[in-house]
Design an enzyme around this catalytic site. Structure first.
Site, mmCIF file in Angstrom:
data_model
loop_
_atom_site.group_PDB
_atom_site.id
_atom_site.type_symbol
_atom_site.label_atom_id
_atom_site.label_comp_id
_atom_site.label_asym_id
_atom_site.label_seq_id
_atom_site.Cartn_x
_atom_site.Cartn_y
_atom_site.Cartn_z
ATOM 1 N N HIS A 60 0.832 -1.205 0.000
ATOM 2 C CA HIS A 60 0.000 0.000 0.000
ATOM 3 C C HIS A 60 0.866 1.254 0.000
ATOM 4 O O HIS A 60 0.884 2.032 0.946
ATOM 5 C CB HIS A 60 -0.952 -0.016 1.197
ATOM 6 C CG HIS A 60 -2.080 -0.983 1.030
ATOM 7 N ND1 HIS A 60 -2.131 -2.182 1.698
ATOM 8 C CD2 HIS A 60 -3.193 -0.940 0.246
ATOM 9 C CE1 HIS A 60 -3.239 -2.834 1.344
ATOM 10 N NE2 HIS A 60 -3.899 -2.099 0.469
ATOM 11 N N SER A 62 2.810 4.464 -2.715
ATOM 12 C CA SER A 62 2.377 5.387 -3.778
ATOM 13 C C SER A 62 2.482 4.740 -5.162
ATOM 14 O O SER A 62 1.872 5.209 -6.119
ATOM 15 C CB SER A 62 3.173 6.689 -3.729
ATOM 16 O OG SER A 62 4.487 6.502 -4.204
ATOM 17 N N TYR A 63 3.248 3.661 -5.271
ATOM 18 C CA TYR A 63 3.317 2.954 -6.556
ATOM 19 C C TYR A 63 1.976 2.257 -6.825
ATOM 20 O O TYR A 63 1.508 2.219 -7.959
ATOM 21 C CB TYR A 63 4.447 1.916 -6.533
ATOM 22 C CG TYR A 63 5.831 2.519 -6.623
ATOM 23 C CD1 TYR A 63 6.270 3.468 -5.713
ATOM 24 C CD2 TYR A 63 6.715 2.132 -7.624
ATOM 25 C CE1 TYR A 63 7.530 4.017 -5.780
ATOM 26 C CE2 TYR A 63 7.985 2.679 -7.707
ATOM 27 C CZ TYR A 63 8.383 3.620 -6.777
ATOM 28 O OH TYR A 63 9.627 4.157 -6.868
ATOM 29 N N ASP A 213 -8.280 -1.305 -8.281
ATOM 30 C CA ASP A 213 -7.704 -1.653 -6.977
ATOM 31 C C ASP A 213 -7.346 -3.145 -6.918
ATOM 32 O O ASP A 213 -6.412 -3.536 -6.225
ATOM 33 C CB ASP A 213 -8.730 -1.303 -5.881
ATOM 34 C CG ASP A 213 -8.078 -1.106 -4.523
ATOM 35 O OD1 ASP A 213 -6.869 -0.808 -4.469
ATOM 36 O OD2 ASP A 213 -8.781 -1.246 -3.506
HETATM 37 P P1 CMP Z 1 -7.270 -3.000 0.082
HETATM 38 O O1 CMP Z 1 -6.266 -2.264 -0.759
HETATM 39 O O2 CMP Z 1 -7.763 -2.393 1.304
HETATM 40 O O3 CMP Z 1 -8.510 -3.369 -0.845
HETATM 41 C C1 CMP Z 1 -8.362 -4.373 -1.842
HETATM 42 C C2 CMP Z 1 -7.861 -5.596 -1.164
HETATM 43 O O4 CMP Z 1 -7.660 -6.714 -1.988
HETATM 44 C C3 CMP Z 1 -6.458 -5.318 -0.591
HETATM 45 O O5 CMP Z 1 -6.594 -4.414 0.462
HETATM 46 C C4 CMP Z 1 -6.033 -6.714 -0.247
HETATM 47 O O6 CMP Z 1 -6.620 -7.090 0.984
HETATM 48 C C5 CMP Z 1 -6.689 -7.512 -1.354
HETATM 49 N N1 CMP Z 1 -5.706 -7.892 -2.379
HETATM 50 C C6 CMP Z 1 -5.195 -7.136 -3.375
HETATM 51 N N2 CMP Z 1 -4.366 -7.874 -4.122
HETATM 52 C C7 CMP Z 1 -4.347 -9.114 -3.603
HETATM 53 C C8 CMP Z 1 -3.695 -10.321 -3.926
HETATM 54 N N3 CMP Z 1 -2.888 -10.426 -4.984
HETATM 55 N N4 CMP Z 1 -3.906 -11.389 -3.144
HETATM 56 C C9 CMP Z 1 -4.739 -11.338 -2.080
HETATM 57 N N5 CMP Z 1 -5.397 -10.235 -1.725
HETATM 58 C C10 CMP Z 1 -5.208 -9.133 -2.470
#
Ligand code: CMP
Length: 456
Positions: A60, A62-63, A213
């Site tokens: 999580h 900035s990329y 996302d």
């Molecule tokens: P968040 O960014 O809060 O919302 C989207 C969610 O998807 C992210 O948190 C992770 O919990 C989940 N997520 C994103 N990419 C993956 C991945 N490759 N594998 C498992 N969970 C993911």
């Protein structure tokens, strides 16, 4: 049309500021700066500050925000016909919401904040805690002198864009995932999705940011694996924190138990595929078709290594003192949080000048001391690119620190006149349309905001 976008390459080119450069580029590319009479220096200050407020986390960061921004751009605007449906205010809201959608993410999820009775969970009554925090942080940043990107907007326009941004950021809360998918599906099955109507466009914008996302399994295999290992690294650290604090370790967050390919297949089957399927029923563009193809290919990859632990990198736990640190440097009780916000609104500034209460700019965050990654190297074969090697150091106007910026390119600088040649290497990467076609083929944004378009 080439949809490949390597945000890590963009990060290298921009000395760790992919979000700032991409945001400024897109606002200029779509004529939004001009249309809304936004002060360029204010926009620059705003996006720099947004980028600086992302932490140096594994996922999580900035990329990820830049990646989501570019993916929203591709989902909504790479197809000129699709792009025509949206007003300029909606495009601006979509760009800014994407840029801020995870700002100040602490590396743990809502469940952790709720279970640990974190002050932010108390403040937001356990509802979309992080998402409200990200949205609120964006508007908090705008309170700082010289960063209010909406300063010259008429009040009704300010209200409208704020509403749209908040809606989009809150749409990224996964607890409402199926509500959004079902809303879109029922609209589609009743043939009732009308992009001429604002509420339907708002739903499409929400779905676009949701797809963006969750777009990592829709990328090329290399990028898909890289992001998957990054999120797993963050998950495992949350699991470590949970164990340390006597909480139940969440599913897929236990570094000793989790089967990563299984987790990825579950993520794809349960969350990603239904989302992209509903999106592609709504908007069938070349980019959407590529996403669907990649999702299937990446799923096959994870399946092929289900029982091959050697195909997965080794993840090392961080030092305990890192896990023991407070998640939000500025967090006190909810009452303190509210007070801080009110004092900021009064002073028009940060409201609190105590050095301890501020994040150390460019040095990551409370999880990340001494500017180092909060975790050790994952493995020999998984090289985690460092994100901010030279944090917030401005790049000279002549681009002299990077030869890729040194060559002026007339076609490209015509697209981003105020970014100038510094971004020429960047422009090539991030335009959905090849540089050679620029100028001819720009997606049109002809529609004016009927209600509130007060721009000159
Ligand atoms: P968040 O960014 O809060 O919302 C989207 C969610 O998807 C992210 O948190 C992770 O919990 C989940 N997520 C994103 N990419 C993956 C991945 N490759 N594998 C498992 N969970 C993911």
């Amino acid at each position: 049309m080439d949809f490949e976008f390597d945000v890590f390459r963009l990060g290298e080119l921009t000395h760790g500021q992919p979000l700032y450069y991409l945001s400024m580029h897109l606002l200029q590319y779509y004529g939004l700066i001009e249309h809304f009479n936004i002060d360029v220096d204010v926009a620059k200050a705003f996006f720099r500050e947004v980028e600086a407020n992302y932490r140096n986390l594994s996922y999580h960061n900035s990329y990820h925000a830049a990646d989501v921004l570019q993916t929203v751009n591709l989902l909504l605007l790479s197809d000129p016909q699709m792009a025509q449906n949206f007003t300029k205010l909606e495009i601006l809201a979509a760009c800014i919401a994407s840029a801020v959608h995870d700002v100040d993410h602490p590396g743990v999820n809502n469940n952790y904040l709720i279970q640990s009775s974190h002050p932010l969970a108390i403040l937001y009554n356990d509802l979309s805690v992080l998402e409200y925090h990200h949205a609120s942080k964006a508007f908090e940043i705008m309170q700082k002198p010289g960063t209010n990107i909406f300063a010259k907007f008429p009040n009704d326009q300010k209200r409208e864009i704020r509403k749209q941004m908040i809606n989009m950021v809150v749409a990224t809360d996964m607890s409402q995932h199926f509500t959004y998918i079902n809303k879109l599906k029922s609209k589609i099955s009743a043939a009732a999705l009308k992009l001429q109507e604002a509420p339907d466009r708002a739903l499409v914008l929400d779905m676009a940011i949701k797809c963006a996302d969750l777009n990592n399994p829709a990328k090329s295999l290399e990028a898909c694996k890289l992001w998957a290992f990054r999120i797993m690294e963050e998950f495992f650290q949350q699991g470590d924190r949970e164990r340390l604090n006597g909480l139940n370790v969440s599913m897929f967050m236990d570094r000793k138990e989790t089967n990563i390919p299984k987790c990825q297949i579950g993520f794809i089957d349960i969350l990603v595929t239904p989302l992209f399927e509903s999106w592609s029923q709504c908007i069938a563009t070349d980019f959407t078709r590529l996403c669907m193809k990649n999702i299937a290919l990446n799923r096959s990859h994870w399946e092929s290594i289900l029982d091959k632990p050697d195909a997965i990198p080794t993840f090392h736990p961080p030092d305990a003192h890192i896990l023991e640190q407070e998640l939000f440097a500025t967090t006190g009780s909810p009452a303190t949080l509210k007070k801080k916000l009110i004092s900021m609104q009064k002073t028009g500034g940060s409201g609190d000048t105590s050095p301890d209460t501020f994040r150390q700019r460019g040095k990551g965050n409370s999880l990340n001391t001494k500017g180092k990654s909060p975790v050790g190297p994952i493995s020999k074969n998984f090289q985690k690119p460092s994100l901010r090697s030279e944090p917030s150091r401005p790049i000279p106007e002549d681009g002299s620190r990077n030869t890729l910026f040194a060559k002026p390119d007339n076609k490209q600088s015509a697209v981003t006149p105020r970014m100038g040649r510094r971004t020429s290497g960047v422009v090539e990467m991030i335009n959905p349309i090849k540089a050679s076609a620029l100028g001819r083929n720009l997606p049109e944004l002809p529609k004016s905001d009927s209600s509130s378009d007060g721009a000159p």
